[in-house]
Motif scaffolding. Structure first.
Motif, mmCIF file in Angstrom:
data_model
loop_
_atom_site.group_PDB
_atom_site.id
_atom_site.type_symbol
_atom_site.label_atom_id
_atom_site.label_comp_id
_atom_site.label_asym_id
_atom_site.label_seq_id
_atom_site.Cartn_x
_atom_site.Cartn_y
_atom_site.Cartn_z
ATOM 1 N N PHE A 1 47.621 77.169 61.915
ATOM 2 C CA PHE A 1 46.686 76.166 61.395
ATOM 3 C C PHE A 1 45.701 76.803 60.422
ATOM 4 N N VAL B 1 47.467 77.301 57.264
ATOM 5 C CA VAL B 1 47.631 76.049 56.526
ATOM 6 C C VAL B 1 46.357 75.716 55.757
ATOM 7 N N SER C 1 46.212 75.832 51.687
ATOM 8 C CA SER C 1 46.097 74.481 51.132
ATOM 9 C C SER C 1 44.851 74.318 50.271
ATOM 10 N N LEU D 1 42.558 70.113 52.174
ATOM 11 C CA LEU D 1 43.535 69.725 53.186
ATOM 12 C C LEU D 1 43.275 68.302 53.680
ATOM 13 N N LEU E 1 53.049 75.534 57.731
ATOM 14 C CA LEU E 1 52.897 74.219 58.352
ATOM 15 C C LEU E 1 54.053 73.944 59.307
ATOM 16 N N SER F 1 45.884 68.404 60.202
ATOM 17 C CA SER F 1 46.788 68.785 59.108
ATOM 18 C C SER F 1 47.803 67.702 58.764
#
Length: 431
Positions: free
Chosen positions: A133, A136, A140, A146, A166, A205
């Motif tokens: 996470f 991500v 991102s 995000l 992801l 996410s």
């Protein structure tokens, strides 16, 4: 299903559309009525999507040679082109039904292996999930980007590596959920806390505001499936699919792509109109356009199908790799201002047809479906009694049929590979 078809047939704008779709309608009803599973599974998802995409949508959309309210509604198609497109689809799903029946008969009574996922694997999955996470978020472009609406995202700040990270977050969430349902009583409180954290991170996410509809379905359907232990009734699933298509999908389209609030999206959406015209479904439209498109193009003699099989091979290595037919047709429609985007629907038979007409459809479908049924759809491994592989594929069916297959199979493939590796690790750890 029968009643809804009859209602749409009565209100059809062109009686030809009823005759056109009736054989496939019979095939769908035959397949559904002969299902052996007590609960909703991959095959039922396939048939309900076929019913909506290739039976209901053509009945609703075809009118005097036009396929209305879609990307090619300004173009005129002959009845021959409409029929040939339907024949390609009928061939594919007739072979799909045949393979389903044969595989069921051969595998009936086969003992499924069940792998136990315990506390240790749950803790490992939790740690990986948290780090994934964080990855991500970083790749991102930060938490603000995000969480932004899809329309407002700064795509240039998103790194390509965010996709595999992801996928790792999503896959470890599944494993942790499976471990949770099998957790012993003395570990249940810790397990519940871990799952709560994991699902909150997944919700950040992957939600309707910031993620594609396909990713939301691929992320959350398996979670629901796991907690239901795979016991989702067909009636509830069908109701959920129709509710999603008529109510949820239009709202998600406006919220995610247009950046409007949920209240405003509800005011702008004509929910009643969705009953007699399912929105955002244009798979049959592009299958028909493919027939007309190939009338002025040469056959590709297997190159299109090969590009699907070798979807993982980058174009900088295989420089002559064919563009999937859906993208190719979409680019032409976008350039000529017929459609607003090149990213249009494209069922896999479009590529098979481009390789050699109806002969290409028969050969391509036969090979594809044999491989799919033998090595993918017939899962023989469960995790804590849950067919996770089946849940992942079921969630992927709508986008894989919508297509292009080669452009949308990456997430499904990556999830299956990661789950397989964790499954292997669990098997080794239990010895």
């Amino acid at each position: 299903m029968i009643l809804y078809y009859l209602i749409n047939a009565i209100f059809a704008r062109d009686i030809f559309s009823v005759f056109l779709t009736f054989p496939l309608f019979v095939l769908v009803i035959t397949a559904v009525m002969n299902r052996k599973s007590k609960y909703f599974d991959i095959h039922e998802m396939v048939w309900i999507i076929v019913y909506i995409f290739f039976v209901i949508e053509p009945v609703q959309a075809i009118a005097d040679g036009h396929i209305t309210d879609g990307p090619v509604d300004v173009l005129y198609f002959t009845r021959y082109e409409l029929m040939e497109a339907m024949v390609t689809i009928f061939i594919f799903f007739s072979l799909y039904l045949y393979n389903s029946v044969i595989c069921y008969r051969q595998d009936h009574g086969f003992r499924t292996e069940n792998i136990l996922i315990g506390q240790r694997m749950m803790l490992v999955a939790f740690v990986i999930n948290v780090f994934a996470f964080v990855g991500v978020v970083v790749t991102s472009g930060g938490i603000t980007n995000l969480l932004a609406y899809r329309l407002e995202k700064d795509v240039s700040s998103t790194d390509f590596i965010s996709f595999p990270i992801l996928t790792l977050q999503i896959s470890t969430a599944f494993i942790a959920c499976i471990a949770h349902i099998g957790a012993p009583r003395n570990f249940k409180y810790i397990s519940t806390l871990i799952i709560a954290i994991i699902l909150i991170l997944l919700g950040i996410s992957q939600n309707p505001r910031n993620a594609a509809r396909y990713f939301v379905l691929a992320s959350w359907y398996p979670v629901v499936y796991i907690f239901m232990r795979g016991k989702i009734s067909s009636a509830i699933a069908y109701a959920g699919i129709f509710f999603g298509l008529i109510i949820v999908m239009p709202l998600m389209n406006l919220v995610g792509r247009e950046g409007v609030s949920l209240d405003e999206a509800a005011r702008l959406t004509d929910f009643g109109g969705g009953v007699l015209r399912v929105p955002f479904v244009d798979v049959f439209d592009m299958s028909v356009y493919n027939i007309a498109y190939m009338e002025s193009h040469n056959w590709y003699f297997g190159l299109k199908s090969l590009s699907i099989i070798l979807f993982l091979l980058p174009r900088n290595i295989w420089t002559d790799k064919q563009v999937w037919t859906g993208y190719e047709m979409g680019a032409i429609l976008e350039d000529t201002k017929v459609a607003g985007t090149y990213n249009l629907s494209s069922f896999i038979t479009v590529d098979f047809y481009a390789d050699g007409g109806l002969f290409g459809v028969v050969i391509g479908s036969s090979i594809f479906l044999y491989i799919a049924h033998r090595y993918v759809l017939q899962s023989k491994v469960t995790l804590n009694g849950v067919d996770l592989q089946g849940a992942i594929i079921t969630a992927s069916v709508p986008i894989l049929i919508r297509g292009p297959f080669g452009g949308n199979v990456y997430l499904t493939f990556a999830e299956l590979v990661l789950v397989y590796l964790m499954q292997k690790a669990s098997r080794i750890g239990s010895k």
